[in-house]
Design a protein around this motif. Structure first.
Motif, PDB file in Angstrom:
ATOM      1  N   GLY A  11      17.657  -0.795  -4.691  1.00  0.00           N
ATOM      2  CA  GLY A  11      16.417  -1.166  -5.360  1.00  0.00           C
ATOM      3  C   GLY A  11      16.085  -2.627  -5.160  1.00  0.00           C
ATOM      4  O   GLY A  11      16.846  -3.372  -4.535  1.00  0.00           O
ATOM      5  N   GLN A  12      14.939  -3.038  -5.708  1.00  0.00           N
ATOM      6  CA  GLN A  12      14.515  -4.430  -5.578  1.00  0.00           C
ATOM      7  C   GLN A  12      15.376  -5.343  -6.443  1.00  0.00           C
ATOM      8  O   GLN A  12      15.873  -4.923  -7.495  1.00  0.00           O
ATOM      9  CB  GLN A  12      13.058  -4.580  -6.033  1.00  0.00           C
ATOM     10  CG  GLN A  12      12.044  -4.065  -5.049  1.00  0.00           C
ATOM     11  CD  GLN A  12      10.654  -4.048  -5.677  1.00  0.00           C
ATOM     12  OE1 GLN A  12      10.191  -3.021  -6.142  1.00  0.00           O
ATOM     13  NE2 GLN A  12       9.993  -5.200  -5.698  1.00  0.00           N
TER      14      GLN A  12
ATOM     15  N   MET B  24      16.234  -3.855  -1.684  1.00  0.00           N
ATOM     16  CA  MET B  24      15.053  -3.485  -0.914  1.00  0.00           C
ATOM     17  C   MET B  24      13.940  -4.490  -1.195  1.00  0.00           C
ATOM     18  O   MET B  24      13.850  -5.031  -2.286  1.00  0.00           O
ATOM     19  CB  MET B  24      14.575  -2.090  -1.303  1.00  0.00           C
ATOM     20  CG  MET B  24      15.631  -1.007  -1.210  1.00  0.00           C
ATOM     21  SD  MET B  24      16.246  -0.713   0.467  1.00  0.00           S
ATOM     22  CE  MET B  24      14.947   0.312   1.157  1.00  0.00           C
ATOM     23  N   ASP B  25      13.107  -4.701  -0.211  1.00  0.00           N
ATOM     24  CA  ASP B  25      11.929  -5.527  -0.433  1.00  0.00           C
ATOM     25  C   ASP B  25      10.726  -4.618  -0.536  1.00  0.00           C
ATOM     26  O   ASP B  25      10.460  -3.818   0.349  1.00  0.00           O
ATOM     27  CB  ASP B  25      11.735  -6.514   0.720  1.00  0.00           C
ATOM     28  CG  ASP B  25      12.719  -7.676   0.627  1.00  0.00           C
ATOM     29  OD1 ASP B  25      12.898  -8.180  -0.501  1.00  0.00           O
ATOM     30  OD2 ASP B  25      13.308  -8.049   1.652  1.00  0.00           O
ATOM     31  N   ALA B  26      10.028  -4.706  -1.621  1.00  0.00           N
ATOM     32  CA  ALA B  26       8.766  -3.981  -1.774  1.00  0.00           C
ATOM     33  C   ALA B  26       7.827  -4.946  -2.475  1.00  0.00           C
ATOM     34  O   ALA B  26       8.261  -5.709  -3.336  1.00  0.00           O
ATOM     35  CB  ALA B  26       8.972  -2.713  -2.602  1.00  0.00           C
ATOM     36  N   GLY B  27       6.581  -4.933  -2.115  1.00  0.00           N
ATOM     37  CA  GLY B  27       5.650  -5.927  -2.649  1.00  0.00           C
ATOM     38  C   GLY B  27       5.181  -5.624  -4.058  1.00  0.00           C
ATOM     39  O   GLY B  27       4.013  -5.806  -4.396  1.00  0.00           O
TER      40      GLY B  27
ATOM     41  N   LEU C   1      12.060   0.291  -9.461  1.00  0.00           N
ATOM     42  CA  LEU C   1      12.429   1.662  -9.100  1.00  0.00           C
ATOM     43  C   LEU C   1      13.795   1.611  -8.410  1.00  0.00           C
ATOM     44  O   LEU C   1      14.053   0.720  -7.596  1.00  0.00           O
ATOM     45  CB  LEU C   1      11.345   2.198  -8.164  1.00  0.00           C
ATOM     46  CG  LEU C   1      11.445   3.587  -7.543  1.00  0.00           C
ATOM     47  CD1 LEU C   1      10.024   4.137  -7.355  1.00  0.00           C
ATOM     48  CD2 LEU C   1      12.142   3.554  -6.190  1.00  0.00           C
ATOM     49  N   TYR C   2      14.663   2.556  -8.735  1.00  0.00           N
ATOM     50  CA  TYR C   2      16.004   2.574  -8.140  1.00  0.00           C
ATOM     51  C   TYR C   2      16.385   3.974  -7.701  1.00  0.00           C
ATOM     52  O   TYR C   2      15.946   4.975  -8.288  1.00  0.00           O
ATOM     53  CB  TYR C   2      17.075   2.127  -9.137  1.00  0.00           C
ATOM     54  CG  TYR C   2      17.052   0.657  -9.486  1.00  0.00           C
ATOM     55  CD1 TYR C   2      17.646  -0.294  -8.671  1.00  0.00           C
ATOM     56  CD2 TYR C   2      16.439   0.218 -10.660  1.00  0.00           C
ATOM     57  CE1 TYR C   2      17.633  -1.646  -8.997  1.00  0.00           C
ATOM     58  CE2 TYR C   2      16.412  -1.123 -11.000  1.00  0.00           C
ATOM     59  CZ  TYR C   2      17.009  -2.048 -10.161  1.00  0.00           C
ATOM     60  OH  TYR C   2      16.988  -3.383 -10.486  1.00  0.00           O
ATOM     61  N   VAL C   3      17.246   4.014  -6.692  1.00  0.00           N
ATOM     62  CA  VAL C   3      17.965   5.249  -6.345  1.00  0.00           C
ATOM     63  C   VAL C   3      19.455   4.929  -6.377  1.00  0.00           C
ATOM     64  O   VAL C   3      19.871   3.878  -5.865  1.00  0.00           O
ATOM     65  CB  VAL C   3      17.560   5.772  -4.958  1.00  0.00           C
ATOM     66  CG1 VAL C   3      18.509   6.882  -4.493  1.00  0.00           C
ATOM     67  CG2 VAL C   3      16.114   6.284  -4.976  1.00  0.00           C
TER      68      VAL C   3
ATOM     69  N   SER D 260       0.806  -1.219   0.000  1.00  0.00           N
ATOM     70  CA  SER D 260       0.000   0.000   0.000  1.00  0.00           C
ATOM     71  C   SER D 260       0.842   1.274   0.000  1.00  0.00           C
ATOM     72  O   SER D 260       0.352   2.347   0.304  1.00  0.00           O
ATOM     73  CB  SER D 260      -0.933  -0.008   1.217  1.00  0.00           C
ATOM     74  OG  SER D 260      -0.131  -0.046   2.380  1.00  0.00           O
ATOM     75  N   GLN D 261       2.104   1.128  -0.363  1.00  0.00           N
ATOM     76  CA  GLN D 261       2.950   2.321  -0.337  1.00  0.00           C
ATOM     77  C   GLN D 261       2.919   3.074  -1.661  1.00  0.00           C
ATOM     78  O   GLN D 261       2.423   2.570  -2.674  1.00  0.00           O
ATOM     79  CB  GLN D 261       4.391   1.916   0.000  1.00  0.00           C
ATOM     80  CG  GLN D 261       4.530   1.470   1.442  1.00  0.00           C
ATOM     81  CD  GLN D 261       5.977   1.423   1.863  1.00  0.00           C
ATOM     82  OE1 GLN D 261       6.736   0.589   1.396  1.00  0.00           O
ATOM     83  NE2 GLN D 261       6.354   2.313   2.749  1.00  0.00           N
TER      84      GLN D 261
END
Lengths: 162, 729
Positions: free
Chosen positions: B474-475, B517-520, B450-452, B301-302
């Motif tokens: 990033g992921q 990073m972990d993002a769903g 997505l990356y930084v 939900s981010q």
């Protein structure tokens, strides 16, 4: 509802829902699968067909609105302009995945009927509604210029397009 | 991967392969397939040779009318697989170009595996031509050998006195000649020696030349894509996916949907709720009437904005070290000037023009799948497990794909599995075509992550780079996939750092770090994978350093590329062809970038013109070194297209998440390059005798930094975000 449509110079009778866009009548009911679905909202041009010679996005054109008009799809593109475009495309190896190319060719043929010798600006205007994700734009542009030349040559040659 | 990895011609395994293939071919399979309604090109087939054909191996068939059919083991998605692989066979057979046709190979990894992938059949990483380079030539050489032997036997002459030219077998001393088709029966009785010589490059008649493409039917509407499949009793499914990744179906009210004429069923599958109907329009209409309650307790939900904040915070810490040499601490301590930059890259959708689709027919005795299938063995195994059948009973009919750019090579086969689940839930033994809408396609994930990036460099007084620190956040694309064990090493996903950890520049103190990073949000490789972001970060940063050092960007790079002659050579060639350094009008500037990906080297110069209402991207000059140029025109096409594909994220494309939902839905808000945006492209191919390497991806990552570097030259500003903030007209 029953509709009678003139498609590629043949009368076709179809029984479809009143709101069905022409695209799905062509594809799912008549088996004319050369015209593609890419977006469903006239954003990509993959579904471009000719309606009385003008390019239209068949994904948003209710089939009913095409009754009494002449519909041309890629399968029925038999005009000398259409043939010139197809030959130019083959000569220049324009296609990559090819999914957009029916729509590109229909849009290009319609442009050349209107403007036999289009400028790059004319091509930008006429063709920017047709997305090519392989980005064959460089060759589509060259193909249109080449087709314009082929077309002129055919009118002076009895041999036609060879 | 390159052709040197291919089994050598002389190896026992190789000989065995050819022998086995011949035996298999002589035991000719008799094809009993009925033409499918709507399937007019005949490109989709599970057939092997017909009884009257000569099949010297699994790749080549010769018909009595002398048509040579090449089994194409890799998906044709526009990259030129048909043309390239047929070229290699035609070359060694000395065939006529117009007698050659291609046909999609079935899923059979024992015959059609990607030699750079071990036992798996599929294509990706720009490996299609490179892994096939020797294999397909050997297949053609074997066919030629047997045909010549058959001719020698029939004419009672020595093999050595026979020549093959442009599809004709000739015996010059007697003037006898014949077409291949004359020997289809007798060629199958001939035997192969252990060692069949391949041509010397001086004898090439097709390799290095331009030929018409072989993926035909694409200019007259006859080519069949998955979208075009029509089969007896086939039904069409359209699916509703949850608005947030990871949400589950809680409750469905389908009464309005079921009232739509033509609707046959509404089924719930793990990834959503599908309407099965007689045609697409009915299914889509009914899908839009579904009332679904989603369980979002485990949903992502981010927002992109929140992710960026977290990623920026992580980028300020130290990451896992992916590559290091020297001592960056020492280097920075000695530096007289420190330069730092951060770059942001959004999620990106592949947005193939053919929205994803698949046809699955679960029969009592097996499963048929029609799909623009990029990973045949992976998809086959996944479906076999899902449906509890043997992999051999899953017949994959590979069709032309309306683009892929990585999307159809999903290790978890998302949309293929989804189709099978719908077919299973529907429960009738009929073919089910799942057709995603553009909105499904834009919103269903499997994005370029997505990356930084955070970069820091230390320069000495002369502008030399003493230290370079690069942190990528990033992921991971590969984590959690079957590729993880192979390609994630010590916690470093190689695809996250490729193009950064192997930076070619001579920098004494160097460190590349990664924070995964972990993002769903489901992520996937996107044309040129890690290079999509790493080429931008490294090459735009390098131009900032050149500027700080007061050096010309081309000269600055060349000074750092002494150990990398292929990078240097394409850079020089591009600069020369673009007229780099020559006076330009006041409003016109050039930017340059060079990058290697998938063992191919690409440099590009972007020329932009400042106008009253924004910049105009006028022209791109590109040089590529991809080893031996098998099909120069296909290489040019891939550079042109790769540049166009890379321009979309450079100038306009973004997938944005807002509270877990994808903001964009179709091409009106997920913008991509159109005709009006496309500059001229001038491609130069570096002559080479190195084994051929890929061209599908390497043109893509170079364009964004080249354009940003042109902007930097014009405005003096660096560009920390893609898409680029300036207006292009």
């Amino acid at each position: 509802m029953q509709l009678q449509l003139l498609i590629n110079q043949q009368q076709k009778n179809v029984d479809v829902e009143p709101d069905m866009p022409l695209l799905w009548v062509l594809r799912d009911h008549l088996g004319l699968t050369g015209t593609k679905y890419g977006c469903g909202m006239a954003q990509c041009g993959a579904c471009t067909v000719h309606l009385d010679g003008s390019p239209v996005r068949s994904c948003v054109l209710p089939a009913q609105a095409a009754v009494g008009k002449s519909i041309t799809t890629i399968e029925g593109l038999n005009s000398s302009t259409g043939k010139a475009v197809q030959k130019a495309w083959d000569d220049l190896n324009v296609v990559q995945c090819g999914f957009c190319q029916s729509g590109q060719i229909m849009a290009a043929a319609a442009l050349l009927e209107q403007k036999p010798n289009p400028t790059d600006a004319d091509i930008d205007n006429a063709m920017s509604g047709n997305i090519c994700r392989c980005a064959t734009y460089v060759r589509i542009r060259a193909g249109i210029h080449r087709a314009a030349t082929l077309r002129v040559n055919t009118t002076i040659s009895a041999e036609g397009l060879v | 991967m390159n052709a040197t990895d291919v089994m050598p011609l002389e190896s026992p395994a190789r000989r065995n392969f050819l022998r086995t293939s011949i035996q298999a071919g002589v035991g000719l399979t008799i094809a009993i397939t009925l033409p499918l309604p709507g399937c007019v090109t005949g490109r989709d087939t599970q057939t092997s040779a017909t009884a009257s054909e000569f099949a010297p191996n699994a790749f080549v068939r010769v018909a009595p009318d002398s048509t040579v059919t090449v089994m194409i083991k890799h998906l044709e998605m526009g990259q030129g697989a048909y043309t390239g692989l047929i070229t290699l066979v035609a070359e060694e057979m000395d065939a006529r170009w117009d007698q050659m046709v291609g046909e999609n190979a079935p899923a059979d990894a024992t015959k059609y595996n990607n030699l750079s992938w071990g036992k798996a059949q599929g294509v990706g990483g720009s490996s299609g031509l490179s892994n096939s380079y020797r294999q397909m030539r050997e297949a053609g050489a074997a066919a030629r050998y047997l045909l010549v032997s058959a001719a020698a036997e029939q004419w009672q002459v020595s093999r050595d006195s026979i020549r093959v030219q442009n599809g004709t077998i000739l015996h010059p001393p007697t003037g006898r000649n014949a077409e291949f088709g004359e020997f289809v029966m007798s060629a199958a009785r001939q035997s192969l020696p252990d060692n069949i010589p391949l041509k010397d490059s001086s004898q090439f008649v097709y390799i290095g030349k331009n030929v018409p493409r072989k993926d035909t039917g694409k200019t007259d509407g006859t080519a069949i894509f998955t979208q075009d499949m029509r089969l007896p009793d086939m039904v069409t499914a359209v699916i509703a996916h949850p608005p947030r990744f990871g949400a589950k179906v809680q409750q469905v009210n389908d009464s309005a949907a079921l009232n739509v004429p033509g609707v046959l069923a509404v089924v719930t599958v793990p990834s959503g709720v599908a309407v099965v109907a007689k045609d697409f329009w009915q299914a889509q209409k009914a899908r839009n009437l579904l009332q679904i309650q989603w369980d979002e307790s485990a949903a992502f939900s981010q927002s992109s904005e929140q992710l960026l904040q977290q990623y920026h915070a992580a980028a300020k810490q130290t990451g896992m070290v992916a590559a290091a040499r020297g001592d960056i601490g020492k280097g920075f301590a000695q530096a007289s000037k420190i330069i730092e930059a951060t770059y942001e890259f959004p999620y990106l959708a592949h947005a193939t023009l053919e929205p994803l689709n698949c046809v699955v027919h679960i029969r009592p005795d097996g499963v048929d799948v029609w799909n623009g299938c990029q990973m045949q063995s992976g998809d086959q195994d996944t479906l076999a497990k899902l449906l509890a059948v043997s992999p051999q009973s899953v017949n994959i009919h590979t069709l032309y794909a309306g683009g892929s750019f990585g999307r159809r090579a999903n290790p978890v086969a998302d949309y293929v599995v989804e189709t099978a689940q719908i077919a299973k839930a529907y429960g009738k033994p009929v073919p089910v075509k799942l057709q995603w809408t553009r909105e499904n396609d834009t919103r269903a994930g499997y994005y370029r992550p997505l990356y930084v990036h955070r970069l820091k460099a230390g320069l000495d007084k002369a502008g030399n780079i003493l230290a370079w620190q690069h942190h990528i956040v990033g992921q991971s694309i590969l984590k959690g996939t079957p590729f993880e064990s192979m390609m994630v090493k010590n916690g470093i996903d190689g695809s996250s750092v490729e193009g950064a950890s192997n930076l070619p520049y001579a920098i004494p103190n160097f460190q590349v770090e990664l924070t995964t990073m972990d993002a769903g949000v489901p992520v996937l490789w996107w044309r040129s994978v890690g290079s999509t972001h790493n080429a931008y970060a490294t090459e735009h940063f390098l131009d900032q350093l050149a500027r700080a050092a007061g050096k010309d960007p081309v000269q600055y790079r060349l000074g750092l590329l002494q150990g990398h002659p292929r990078h240097a050579a394409v850079l020089k060639l591009t600069a020369e062809k673009a007229g780099w350094g020559r006076p330009l009008p006041n409003d016109t500037v050039q930017g340059v970038a060079v990058h290697e990906s998938f063992h191919s080297y690409v440099a590009q110069v972007a020329q932009i013109k400042r106008q009253a209402d924004g910049f105009r991207l006028e022209k791109i000059v590109c040089a590529v070194d991809c080893g031996v140029a098998v099909n120069p025109d296909v290489i040019r096409a891939q550079m042109e297209g790769g540049i166009g594909y890379g321009l979309s994220p450079a100038l306009m494309s973004t997938i944005t998440l807002s509270n877990g939902s994808v903001v964009q839905s179709n091409f009106h808000d997920y913008q991509v390059v159109r005709m009006k945006d496309m500059p001229t492209v001038d491609v130069h191919i570096m002559p080479s005798v190195e084994p051929p390497t890929g061209v599908g991806e390497p043109g893509t990552p170079v364009i964004a930094p080249a354009v940003a570097n042109a902007l930097l030259a014009s405005t003096g500003k660096s560009y920390g975000k893609l898409p680029l903030a300036e207006t292009f007209i």
